[in-house]
Write an enzyme that holds these catalytic residues in place. Structure first.
Site, PDB file in Angstrom:
ATOM      1  CG  ASN A  42      -1.839   1.088   1.366  1.00 36.58           C
ATOM      2  OD1 ASN A  42      -1.433   2.186   1.746  1.00 36.58           O
ATOM      3  ND2 ASN A  42      -3.099   0.840   1.083  1.00 36.58           N
ATOM      4  CB  SER A  43       1.592   3.788  -2.549  1.00 35.67           C
ATOM      5  OG  SER A  43       1.773   2.903  -3.624  1.00 35.67           O
ATOM      6  CD  GLN A  44       6.508   7.930   1.299  1.00 37.11           C
ATOM      7  OE1 GLN A  44       7.121   7.487   0.324  1.00 37.11           O
ATOM      8  NE2 GLN A  44       7.042   8.766   2.154  1.00 37.11           N
TER       9      GLN A  44
END
Length: 183
Positions: A42-44
């Site tokens: 889950n991206s930054q």
């Protein structure tokens, strides 16, 4: 309301924690990528916000979310397009398709589909006003550019550089980023 305010409103309406596996939820407020299993992340949040700013999603648009993972970006995009718009997320990993679907808010103008082998994007419902790609391509994929409307925009990491792309293609670079590979 400015674009930055609209993105902040979307973040407030779509909590990241709801789109994380239980073990990762305690770290939902960390500004870093978090594992969602299967070698995916889950991206930054800061990166997602920057991508959404570059994408400049408007109410009522038809949007494609490539590499939807846990469905967080799909849900954020659904908030931005509103009830008049539509978002199609595509994900290659079947378990993440199921997880992402289970995380989408009821009644959201969005759905997540299982990506098809050998097919990039979701050409059956193209063209799209906007395309967000949350995985790194080695080179700019022409098949995704071809799925944009003539005045559309795509945001995609290519070979370590975040790019905004308009048909032509016209490519603008926006700094170095790291992502999982586009499968």
């Amino acid at each position: 309301m400015t674009l930055s305010q609209r993105v902040a409103e979307a973040f407030a309406a779509v909590p990241r924690a709801h789109h994380l596996p239980l073990a990762a939820r305690r770290r939902a407020d960390d500004d870093g990528p978090l594992s969602i299993g299967f070698g995916q992340t889950n991206s930054q949040p800061r990166t997602v916000a920057a991508m959404l700013e570059l994408l400049d999603v408007r109410a009522g648009q038809h949007v494609l979310d490539v590499g939807s993972g846990s469905g967080w970006t799909t849900a954020l995009l659904a908030h931005l397009v509103g009830p008049e718009g539509s978002v199609i997320g595509v994900e290659i990993i079947p378990e993440l398709v199921d997880f992402g679907r289970s995380c989408l808010p009821a009644g959201a103008p969005a759905r997540i589909e299982q990506a098809r082998a050998g097919v990039l994007g979701w050409p059956a419902e193209a063209p799209y006003d906007r395309i967000l790609v949350s995985a790194e391509a080695r080179e700019l994929p022409a098949e995704l550019v071809d799925q944009l409307v003539p005045d559309g925009r795509m945001v995609i990491p290519v070979a370590g550089t975040m790019c905004s792309v308009e048909p032509g293609p016209v490519v603008c670079e926006h700094g170095a980023y790291r992502f999982v590979p586009l499968l």
